[in-house]
Design a protein around this motif. Structure first.
Motif, PDB file in Angstrom:
ATOM      1  N   ALA A  97      74.850  26.800 -26.946  1.00 46.37           N
ATOM      2  CA  ALA A  97      74.369  28.557 -26.962  1.00 46.37           C
ATOM      3  C   ALA A  97      73.150  28.586 -26.266  1.00 46.37           C
ATOM      4  N   ASN A  98      73.078  29.475 -24.933  1.00 46.19           N
ATOM      5  CA  ASN A  98      72.048  30.028 -24.621  1.00 46.19           C
ATOM      6  C   ASN A  98      71.580  31.551 -24.808  1.00 46.19           C
ATOM      7  N   ARG A  99      70.292  32.387 -25.515  1.00 44.83           N
ATOM      8  CA  ARG A  99      70.335  33.629 -25.187  1.00 44.83           C
ATOM      9  C   ARG A  99      68.817  33.459 -24.659  1.00 44.83           C
ATOM     10  N   LYS A 100      69.596  34.397 -24.268  1.00 47.42           N
ATOM     11  CA  LYS A 100      67.747  34.983 -23.513  1.00 47.42           C
ATOM     12  C   LYS A 100      66.570  35.286 -24.591  1.00 47.42           C
ATOM     13  N   VAL A 101      65.410  34.494 -24.254  1.00 48.34           N
ATOM     14  CA  VAL A 101      64.611  35.713 -24.907  1.00 48.34           C
ATOM     15  C   VAL A 101      64.547  36.895 -24.737  1.00 48.34           C
ATOM     16  N   GLN A 102      63.941  37.677 -25.223  1.00 50.79           N
ATOM     17  CA  GLN A 102      63.584  39.340 -24.921  1.00 50.79           C
ATOM     18  C   GLN A 102      62.330  38.657 -24.939  1.00 50.79           C
ATOM     19  N   GLN A 103      60.997  39.284 -23.912  1.00 46.38           N
ATOM     20  CA  GLN A 103      59.955  39.537 -23.375  1.00 46.38           C
ATOM     21  C   GLN A 103      59.378  40.697 -23.370  1.00 46.38           C
TER      22      GLN A 103
ATOM     23  N   GLU B 163      56.890  41.616 -21.795  1.00 40.67           N
ATOM     24  CA  GLU B 163      56.034  41.545 -20.797  1.00 40.67           C
ATOM     25  C   GLU B 163      56.207  40.872 -19.736  1.00 40.67           C
ATOM     26  N   PRO B 164      56.699  40.999 -18.353  1.00 42.85           N
ATOM     27  CA  PRO B 164      57.135  40.563 -17.089  1.00 42.85           C
ATOM     28  C   PRO B 164      57.185  39.145 -17.028  1.00 42.85           C
ATOM     29  N   GLU B 165      57.762  37.909 -16.643  1.00 41.81           N
ATOM     30  CA  GLU B 165      57.184  36.868 -16.657  1.00 41.81           C
ATOM     31  C   GLU B 165      57.863  36.228 -15.052  1.00 41.81           C
ATOM     32  N   GLU B 166      56.982  34.865 -15.060  1.00 44.13           N
ATOM     33  CA  GLU B 166      57.560  34.736 -13.780  1.00 44.13           C
ATOM     34  C   GLU B 166      58.696  33.639 -13.741  1.00 44.13           C
ATOM     35  N   VAL B 167      58.243  33.173 -15.757  1.00 45.78           N
ATOM     36  CA  VAL B 167      59.616  32.327 -16.083  1.00 45.78           C
ATOM     37  C   VAL B 167      60.699  32.555 -16.762  1.00 45.78           C
ATOM     38  N   GLU B 168      61.482  33.097 -17.292  1.00 43.41           N
ATOM     39  CA  GLU B 168      62.329  33.025 -18.212  1.00 43.41           C
ATOM     40  C   GLU B 168      62.889  32.197 -19.110  1.00 43.41           C
ATOM     41  N   LEU B 169      62.677  32.660 -20.160  1.00 41.38           N
ATOM     42  CA  LEU B 169      63.246  31.459 -21.596  1.00 41.38           C
ATOM     43  C   LEU B 169      64.151  32.092 -22.200  1.00 41.38           C
ATOM     44  N   PHE B 170      64.261  30.683 -22.780  1.00 39.57           N
ATOM     45  CA  PHE B 170      65.876  30.625 -23.486  1.00 39.57           C
ATOM     46  C   PHE B 170      66.086  29.627 -24.649  1.00 39.57           C
ATOM     47  N   GLU B 171      66.898  30.540 -25.669  1.00 40.33           N
ATOM     48  CA  GLU B 171      67.076  29.897 -26.730  1.00 40.33           C
ATOM     49  C   GLU B 171      68.386  29.162 -26.857  1.00 40.33           C
ATOM     50  N   VAL B 172      68.055  27.701 -26.792  1.00 38.83           N
ATOM     51  CA  VAL B 172      69.611  26.621 -27.140  1.00 38.83           C
ATOM     52  C   VAL B 172      69.553  26.297 -28.080  1.00 38.83           C
ATOM     53  N   TYR B 173      71.020  26.978 -28.765  1.00 42.27           N
ATOM     54  CA  TYR B 173      71.138  25.983 -29.865  1.00 42.27           C
ATOM     55  C   TYR B 173      72.413  24.567 -29.525  1.00 42.27           C
ATOM     56  N   ASP B 174      72.286  24.352 -30.639  1.00 45.72           N
ATOM     57  CA  ASP B 174      73.605  23.287 -30.565  1.00 45.72           C
ATOM     58  C   ASP B 174      74.952  24.093 -31.922  1.00 45.72           C
ATOM     59  N   VAL B 175      76.457  24.567 -31.120  1.00 47.21           N
ATOM     60  CA  VAL B 175      77.019  25.148 -31.742  1.00 47.21           C
ATOM     61  C   VAL B 175      78.778  24.220 -31.679  1.00 47.21           C
ATOM     62  N   VAL B 176      79.346  24.269 -32.156  1.00 46.71           N
ATOM     63  CA  VAL B 176      80.952  23.837 -32.793  1.00 46.71           C
ATOM     64  C   VAL B 176      81.585  25.865 -32.160  1.00 46.71           C
ATOM     65  N   LEU B 177      82.365  25.377 -31.322  1.00 52.75           N
ATOM     66  CA  LEU B 177      82.934  27.137 -30.798  1.00 52.75           C
ATOM     67  C   LEU B 177      84.939  26.506 -31.706  1.00 52.75           C
ATOM     68  N   TYR B 178      85.320  27.513 -32.242  1.00 54.38           N
ATOM     69  CA  TYR B 178      87.077  27.746 -32.822  1.00 54.38           C
ATOM     70  C   TYR B 178      87.588  29.398 -32.051  1.00 54.38           C
ATOM     71  N   LEU B 179      88.120  29.183 -31.628  1.00 55.10           N
ATOM     72  CA  LEU B 179      88.682  30.159 -30.579  1.00 55.10           C
ATOM     73  C   LEU B 179      89.865  30.352 -30.239  1.00 55.10           C
ATOM     74  N   GLY B 180      90.678  30.995 -30.107  1.00 53.21           N
ATOM     75  CA  GLY B 180      92.112  31.842 -29.857  1.00 53.21           C
ATOM     76  C   GLY B 180      92.605  33.182 -29.116  1.00 53.21           C
TER      77      GLY B 180
END
Length: 353
Positions: free
Chosen positions: A277-283, A285-302
């Motif tokens: 699961a990737n989530r963009k980090v809210q910065q 101030e503007p930065e040259e490189v976008e930062l993301f938080e990454v989490y291991d998840v298990v999905l259930y869906l229907g």
């Protein structure tokens, strides 16, 4: 109790009739899980959490009865379908003489892992958010609340999106709209959710393991391994679907997901599906490189809520809302457009790795 079923769905899903009756009619009773909403329906859980029972309006009953033969054919042809499993359609007469109609469905969140986040996704945007003050771990959030993208094995993603497209084609043929993808997330490191919902509850402790300094730290990480039938539960369940999936990353072999400190689970479509699961980090101030938080998840869906057809009332609702809103932003659109928008939205939620 009157049974409407024109075909034996429980046999199709390999569900034992005696177990079914004990779950929904046993001495322990049912638990109400929601009060009547806009539809007026009430939802209950069976005492063993295996089944969801929903009261039906007369219009929903008519849609389901009309659709049942085609539904039976679809789930028989596509064993990996993500569409809600219906196990029974019944009517009871109360002492006061009132008749109550209800449908029994598999509980998609009857899982071996704890569900930390829940989302109801339609692909529309108007009104599709949740007030932050109301969010708890048990809140089912909506499209605009979702700030994750989910990256998974290429073969798993292909199988998922292919089946979603097939299911949408079926629902379109039945003139059904307003359905949702119900998505449940199990985080391998759920402590980061504290910022949103406060202190984690005791349910996290089942997966925690002590460290040398006495602290309790949830085990993190997961990996795909070759499927071993003797090492995982392969019995059919109220939400379990079809065959074991194959993963591109280990040579297109059937796979299980191995969760350190927890166990080994069979990977099926919509069940025990590992992802990042990737989530963009809210910065600030503007930065040259976008930062993301990454989490291991298990999905259930229907795919749920499949009993609303595009009738005259819905056509008038669409026409009225379209006068002052972007027609693509509202939930109520004609079935072909609804299906296309739904698929396009989910392709962005589950991007190509």
């Amino acid at each position: 109790m009157h049974n409407y079923d024109p075909r034996n769905l429980r046999e199709l899903f390999k569900l034992d009739a005696a177990d079914y009756m004990m779950s929904i009619c046993g001495d322990n009773g049912l638990r109400q899980i929601s009060s009547p909403g806009k539809s007026g329906s009430i939802f209950y859980l069976s005492h063993d959490d295996r089944f969801v029972i929903k009261t039906l309006r007369r219009s929903e009953l008519k849609v389901l009865l009309r659709m049942l033969p085609s539904y039976h054919n679809h789930v028989q042809l596509h064993e990996n379908t993500l569409i809600t499993k219906f196990f029974g359609l019944h009517r009871i007469k109360l002492k006061c003489g009132r008749k109550v109609r209800f449908v029994v469905m598999g509980n998609m969140f009857y899982t071996e892992l704890h569900i930390h986040r829940r989302y109801d996704l339609k692909g529309s945007s108007y009104g599709r958010y949740t007030s932050k003050e109301k969010i708890t771990e048990n809140t089912t959030m909506k499209d605009l609340d979702l700030n994750y993208e989910f990256y998974m094995d290429r073969s798993l993603r292909d199988a998922l999106l292919k089946q979603i497209a097939l299911d949408c084609t079926f629902l379109q043929s039945q003139k059904i709209i307003d359905y949702s993808l119900l998505l449940g997330l199990h985080f391998r490191a759920p402590e980061h959710l504290k910022l949103l919902v406060g202190p984690p509850d005791s349910s996290y402790n089942n997966e925690n393991k002590p460290t040398g300094d006495g602290l309790s730290v949830p085990p993190t990480g997961l990996m795909l391994v070759t499927h071993e039938p003797g090492s995982v539960n392969t019995a059919p369940g109220p939400h379990i679907r079809g065959s074991t999936l194959k993963a591109y990353s280990i040579g297109d072999r059937e796979v299980d997901v191995l969760l350190p400190g927890t166990g080994r689970l069979r990977v099926q479509l919509g069940v025990n599906m590992p992802a990042l699961a990737n989530r963009k980090v809210q910065q600030t101030e503007p930065e040259e490189v976008e930062l993301f938080e990454v989490y291991d998840v298990v999905l259930y869906l229907g795919v749920i809520d499949i009993l609303q057809d595009y009738n005259l009332k819905k056509k008038l609702e669409h026409a009225g809302k379209s006068l002052f809103l972007d027609p693509m932003s509202i939930s109520v659109v004609e079935p072909k457009l609804y299906a296309r928008r739904f698929v396009n939205f989910l392709e962005k939620v589950f991007p190509d790795p």
